[in-house]
Design an enzyme around this catalytic site. Structure first.
Site, PDB file in Angstrom:
ATOM      1  N   HIS A  19     -16.599  36.841 -63.417  1.00 10.85           N
ATOM      2  CA  HIS A  19     -15.953  37.422 -64.614  1.00 10.85           C
ATOM      3  C   HIS A  19     -14.455  37.130 -64.591  1.00 10.85           C
ATOM      4  O   HIS A  19     -13.865  36.759 -65.607  1.00 10.85           O
ATOM      5  CB  HIS A  19     -16.118  38.951 -64.628  1.00 10.85           C
ATOM      6  CG  HIS A  19     -17.518  39.443 -64.843  1.00 10.85           C
ATOM      7  ND1 HIS A  19     -18.124  40.353 -64.009  1.00 10.85           N
ATOM      8  CD2 HIS A  19     -18.423  39.162 -65.811  1.00 10.85           C
ATOM      9  CE1 HIS A  19     -19.338  40.617 -64.457  1.00 10.85           C
ATOM     10  NE2 HIS A  19     -19.551  39.906 -65.545  1.00 10.85           N
ATOM     11  N   LYS A  43     -29.669  49.786 -69.727  1.00 12.05           N
ATOM     12  CA  LYS A  43     -30.115  50.381 -68.457  1.00 12.05           C
ATOM     13  C   LYS A  43     -28.978  51.172 -67.796  1.00 12.05           C
ATOM     14  O   LYS A  43     -27.801  50.898 -68.029  1.00 12.05           O
ATOM     15  CB  LYS A  43     -30.690  49.316 -67.528  1.00 12.05           C
ATOM     16  CG  LYS A  43     -29.750  48.207 -67.185  1.00 12.05           C
ATOM     17  CD  LYS A  43     -30.385  47.234 -66.228  1.00 12.05           C
ATOM     18  CE  LYS A  43     -29.353  46.195 -65.831  1.00 12.05           C
ATOM     19  NZ  LYS A  43     -29.804  45.187 -64.960  1.00 12.05           N
ATOM     20  N   ARG A  92     -23.448  30.457 -67.149  1.00 16.46           N
ATOM     21  CA  ARG A  92     -23.630  30.030 -65.762  1.00 16.46           C
ATOM     22  C   ARG A  92     -24.631  28.895 -65.626  1.00 16.46           C
ATOM     23  O   ARG A  92     -24.445  27.959 -64.877  1.00 16.46           O
ATOM     24  CB  ARG A  92     -24.087  31.211 -64.905  1.00 16.46           C
ATOM     25  CG  ARG A  92     -23.015  32.238 -64.670  1.00 16.46           C
ATOM     26  CD  ARG A  92     -23.580  33.502 -64.166  1.00 16.46           C
ATOM     27  NE  ARG A  92     -24.562  34.030 -65.108  1.00 16.46           N
ATOM     28  CZ  ARG A  92     -25.071  35.246 -65.054  1.00 16.46           C
ATOM     29  NH1 ARG A  92     -24.760  36.048 -64.091  1.00 16.46           N
ATOM     30  NH2 ARG A  92     -25.938  35.646 -65.961  1.00 16.46           N
ATOM     31  N   SER A 131     -23.570  40.373 -61.527  1.00 14.15           N
ATOM     32  CA  SER A 131     -23.356  41.759 -61.075  1.00 14.15           C
ATOM     33  C   SER A 131     -24.635  42.283 -60.427  1.00 14.15           C
ATOM     34  O   SER A 131     -24.578  42.987 -59.413  1.00 14.15           O
ATOM     35  CB  SER A 131     -22.983  42.648 -62.259  1.00 14.15           C
ATOM     36  OG  SER A 131     -21.776  42.232 -62.815  1.00 14.15           O
TER      37      SER A 131
END
Ligand code: PNS
Length: 163
Positions: A19, A43, A92, A131
Site C-alpha cells: 500500500h 467482513k 498485483r 493484508s
C-alpha cells in the site's frame, strides 16, 4: 491539469508496504492525495477503524500532501464530495484484474463518467503481498519483517498476543 486530487481507497487492515508503495508513487503524480479508509467492511476487520487510521497517519506523515480520511457508503460519492476525479488502485497480479475492472467500470457508471480509476502496477517485491496474508502469518507467529511498516509489525504482535 483539470484535477490534481486523487483518492486511494482501501480496507487497510492493516496497511502494508505494498500500500505504502502505491501511496508514495501516487504522491509523485498528484498534488493532493487522500488515502480513504473504508469504514464499513463486508467482513469483520482485525483492526478497528481508529486503529487503521492511526497506523496510516503514522506511515503517511513524511508526505505533506497526503491526507488520511475515512468514508462510508459509495466510494464515488465520497470522491466527488472531496472534488477528486481520480481513484488510484494498485494491481498485483492478473487475478486482481477481473474484480478491479468490474469495480472501475461500475464506479464510472455510478458517477456518470465523473470518476476515473487509474491502476498502478505493484512492484514485483509486493506482487504477492496482501493484508490477509500478513495477518495469517502474524497470527501463526511468522515473521512479517519487510512486509509491513515497523509500527504495524508491533501492533500485529500485540494483536496476536491478545488472541
Ligand atoms: O482494500 P480493499 O478491501 O481491496 O478495498 C476495497 C474498497 C474499500 C476499495 C471497495 O470495497 C470499495 O470501494 N468500497 C466502498 C463501497 C462502494 O463504493 N462499493 C461499490 C464499488 S463498485
Amino acid at each position: 491539469m483539470p484535477n490534481c486530487r486523487a483518492v486511494i481507497p482501501g480496507s487497510f487492515d492493516p496497511v502494508t508496504n505494498g500500500h505504502l508503495d502505491v501511496v508514495q508513487r501516487t504522491a509523485e503524480l498528484f498534488e493532493e492525495v487522500i488515502v480513504a479508509v473504508a469504514a464499513n467492511l463486508a467482513k469483520q476487520p482485525l483492526f478497528s477503524l481508529d486503529e487503521r487510521l492511526e497506523m496510516l497517519r503514522e506511515v503517511c506523515q513524511p508526505y505533506p500532501h497526503v491526507r488520511v480520511d475515512c468514508f462510508s457508503g459509495l466510494l464515488v460519492e465520497y470522491a466527488l464530495k472531496q472534488n477528486a476525479k481520480v481513484v488510484v488502485k494498485g494491481l498485483r497480479a492478473v487475478s486482481d484484474f477481473e474484480f478491479e475492472l468490474q469495480m472501475a467500470l461500475m464506479n464510472r457508471r455510478l458517477s456518470d463518467g465523473a470518476v476515473e480509476t487509474l491502476f498502478l502496477m505493484a512492484g514485483a517485491e509486493h506482487s504477492y503481498l496482501s493484508s490477509s496474508i500478513v495477518k495469517e502469518i502474524a497470527r501463526l507467529g511468522g515473521n512479517v519483517e519487510g512486509l509491513v511498516p515497523e509500527s504495524v509489525k508491533q501492533r500485529l504482535r500485540t494483536k496476536s498476543v491478545e488472541d
